[in-house]
Write an enzyme that holds these catalytic residues in place. Structure first.
Site, PDB file in Angstrom:
ATOM      1  N   CYS A  37       9.616  42.381 -35.713  1.00 55.53           N
ATOM      2  CA  CYS A  37       9.113  43.761 -35.556  1.00 55.53           C
ATOM      3  C   CYS A  37       9.245  44.336 -34.149  1.00 55.53           C
ATOM      4  O   CYS A  37       9.938  45.327 -33.955  1.00 55.53           O
ATOM      5  CB  CYS A  37       7.652  43.828 -35.989  1.00 55.53           C
ATOM      6  SG  CYS A  37       7.475  43.619 -37.754  1.00 55.53           S
TER       7      CYS A  37
HETATM    8  C1  UDX Z   1       3.608  42.487 -35.170  1.00 53.76           C
HETATM    9  C2  UDX Z   1       2.344  43.392 -35.188  1.00 53.76           C
HETATM   10  O1  UDX Z   1       1.262  42.679 -34.595  1.00 53.76           O
HETATM   11  C3  UDX Z   1       2.027  43.834 -36.614  1.00 53.76           C
HETATM   12  O2  UDX Z   1       0.930  44.729 -36.606  1.00 53.76           O
HETATM   13  C4  UDX Z   1       3.267  44.538 -37.202  1.00 53.76           C
HETATM   14  O3  UDX Z   1       3.040  44.985 -38.517  1.00 53.76           O
HETATM   15  C5  UDX Z   1       4.458  43.593 -37.163  1.00 53.76           C
HETATM   16  O4  UDX Z   1       4.676  43.165 -35.796  1.00 53.76           O
HETATM   17  P1  UDX Z   1       4.138  39.932 -35.666  1.00 53.76           P
HETATM   18  O5  UDX Z   1       5.548  40.250 -35.282  1.00 53.76           O
HETATM   19  O6  UDX Z   1       3.900  39.159 -36.905  1.00 53.76           O
HETATM   20  O7  UDX Z   1       3.279  41.277 -35.844  1.00 53.76           O
HETATM   21  O8  UDX Z   1       3.511  39.078 -34.461  1.00 53.76           O
HETATM   22  P2  UDX Z   1       2.463  39.281 -33.302  1.00 53.76           P
HETATM   23  O9  UDX Z   1       1.342  38.354 -33.541  1.00 53.76           O
HETATM   24  O10 UDX Z   1       2.130  40.691 -33.097  1.00 53.76           O
HETATM   25  O11 UDX Z   1       3.292  38.726 -32.033  1.00 53.76           O
HETATM   26  C6  UDX Z   1       4.559  39.269 -31.665  1.00 53.76           C
HETATM   27  C7  UDX Z   1       5.142  38.572 -30.471  1.00 53.76           C
HETATM   28  O12 UDX Z   1       4.397  38.891 -29.285  1.00 53.76           O
HETATM   29  C8  UDX Z   1       5.158  37.047 -30.538  1.00 53.76           C
HETATM   30  O13 UDX Z   1       6.393  36.567 -30.073  1.00 53.76           O
HETATM   31  C9  UDX Z   1       4.044  36.621 -29.608  1.00 53.76           C
HETATM   32  O14 UDX Z   1       4.236  35.343 -29.038  1.00 53.76           O
HETATM   33  C10 UDX Z   1       4.108  37.701 -28.549  1.00 53.76           C
HETATM   34  N1  UDX Z   1       2.841  37.882 -27.814  1.00 53.76           N
HETATM   35  C11 UDX Z   1       1.739  38.331 -28.473  1.00 53.76           C
HETATM   36  C12 UDX Z   1       2.797  37.619 -26.455  1.00 53.76           C
HETATM   37  O15 UDX Z   1       3.794  37.224 -25.832  1.00 53.76           O
HETATM   38  N2  UDX Z   1       1.604  37.825 -25.785  1.00 53.76           N
HETATM   39  C13 UDX Z   1       0.493  38.263 -26.410  1.00 53.76           C
HETATM   40  O16 UDX Z   1      -0.549  38.440 -25.740  1.00 53.76           O
HETATM   41  C14 UDX Z   1       0.544  38.522 -27.799  1.00 53.76           C
END
Ligand code: UDX
Length: 434
Positions: free
Chosen positions: A266
């Protein structure tokens, strides 16, 4: 209500939850294999708790699946949940949306009943109004509003937590072509607690909310990653800074973990699509461009710390723990493990990898260029350096007494004080000891 769902990826399948509230859900997909498996309760994706919901409602005959579009004639509300992957230059590829809209147009032509078509796929502002509706009208020979209804209802589901997020949303966003269009969908979601805000708006706004939200979260991550890179120069711990600023209620504590960048299906795709659509309309997206640039360079910071720890990486044995883009998924799309490993291979390091779920998917990417291990212990054994890239719970339980090499941890899964007690070199992005 009788619901049709086109597309059996994780977004479409999560709509199985609607059957829990007494609705009938008919899934329509292209792949006969996937549909036959779904009828047996076997899902093409892993989502916590979803297969139990599907099985329960298959037994209760509230869920069915087919490859035959004609069967959708029996449904009242039809959700479009097909993929919108990145195309050349970061724009989204709308080919599946267009094909489905054509088929639905033909379906509308051959039915006398008023149906509501709901776009749930992530599409850039303007898509439902300027692409989906004209195709539906062309192929049906009917008029939106009077003859059929159209809504845009974005999803905010996190992969792996999709069922929880569906059942406990922060809000429900419903963009309608007109009041009548929104009404059916508002009624469908009446099972949600009345305290959950409903944002009833127009089509373009609903589409924009989805992009703005993902762009905001991605921006927070790139922001804290940039702060972390500066922190290191002043022997300041970025995690301590995140904690402190997160206590300000205007900022909040979530999505402020520094690391090797965001991945998944996403954030990278959606930010690129927003940048691309902005460019189409001559809007200069300076900030979003920077968000992507920071995210592109961030994985290489891990390699930089490895180099400053070991000197040359030529011939060094590196254990990589965690390949998935985040914990609790086997998904490695856009995972930071990919640029990190490719960069380590360029330095002629010898790589062994381990991930609790993502090994099969990783083999498709890395082939024979890395060694695959069956456990974290096997992976670390004899390594000159260990890198932790995904925050899997099982890595928190690493036996520190058995580790002899430095650890570069992209997600701070271990306790730095404990690591120090074991005499380990333990470093990460934005830590004061780099
Ligand atoms: C995301 C959105 O959260 C969700 O609402 C949308 O519908 C789809 O995209 P998702 O891709 O499943 O969900 O994962 P998410 O938990 O949001 O994490 C995305 C990425 O960000 C991961 O690679 C995670 O490691 C990274 N991340 C997240 C960070 O590097 N730091 C953080 O503090 C949080």
């Amino acid at each position: 209500m009788k619901i049709g769902v086109i597309g059996v990826g994780y977004v479409g399948l999560t709509l199985a939850c609607l059957a829990e509230f007494g609705n009938n859900v008919l899934f329509v997909g292209r792949s006969a294999d996937k549909i036959n498996n779904l009828k047996k309760g076997i899902l093409p994706v892993y989502e916590k708790g979803l297969s139990e919901i599907v099985k329960r409602n298959l037994e209760a005959q509230r869920i069915d699946a087919t490859t035959d579009y004609e069967k959708m004639k029996e449904t009242e509300i039809i959700f479009i949940c097909v993929g919108t992957p990145s195309a050349e230059g970061g724009a989204i590829d709308l080919s599946q949306i267009k094909t489905v809209s054509e088929r639905l147009g033909i379906l509308l032509k051959n039915t006398g009943e008023h149906k509501t078509i709901v776009v749930k796929s992530t599409v850039v502002p303007g898509t439902t109004k300027d692409v989906v509706i004209p195709i539906l009208e062309k192929y049906s020979g009917k008029k939106v509003g009077g003859d059929f209804s159209v809504c845009m209802n974005p999803e905010f589901l996190r992969e792996g937590d999709g069922v929880y997020d569906f059942l406990h949303p922060d809000k429900v966003v419903i963009g309608g072509y007109d009041e009548k269009s929104s009404y059916k969908v508002i009624k469908l979601y009446s099972f949600y607690d009345s305290k959950i805000p409903r944002i009833v708006t127009n089509l373009n706004t609903a589409e924009m909310v989805k992009y703005a939200q993902n762009a905001a979260l991605a921006t927070r991550i790139s922001f804290i990653n940039e702060i972390a890179n500066i922190c290191e120069k002043f022997e300041v711990d970025a995690y301590e800074v995140s904690h402190a600023i997160g206590l300000d209620s205007r900022i909040g504590s979530k999505f402020l973990n520094a690391g090797p960048g965001f991945g998944g299906s996403c954030f990278p795709k959606d930010v690129k699509a927003l940048v691309s659509i902005a460019k189409t309309f001559d809007v200069n997206s300076i900030l979003l461009d920077a968000v992507l640039t920071v995210n592109k360079t961030q994985p290489h910071r891990m390699v930089g710390i490895a180099k400053s720890t070991l000197g040359s990486l030529n011939g060094k044995k590196i254990a990589v723990l965690g390949l998935a883009f985040k914990a609790d998924t086997d998904d490695i799309r856009e995972a930071s493990s990919i640029p990190i490993i490719n960069s380590l291979l360029k330095e002629n390091a010898i790589i062994k990898v381990y991930d609790p779920q993502a090994m099969e998917n990783s083999k498709k990417i890395f082939g024979k260029s890395v060694g695959y291990c069956t456990s974290k212990e096997d992976c670390i054994k004899d390594a000159d350096l260990c890198m932790i890239i995904t925050e899997w719970d099982e890595f928190r339980k690493l036996d520190l007494s058995a580790i002899k090499c430095p650890i570069i941890d992209g997600r701070r899964v271990l306790d730095p004080i404990k690591a120090e007690q074991y005499g380990l070199v333990y470093k990460g992005i934005g830590w004061k000891n780099n």
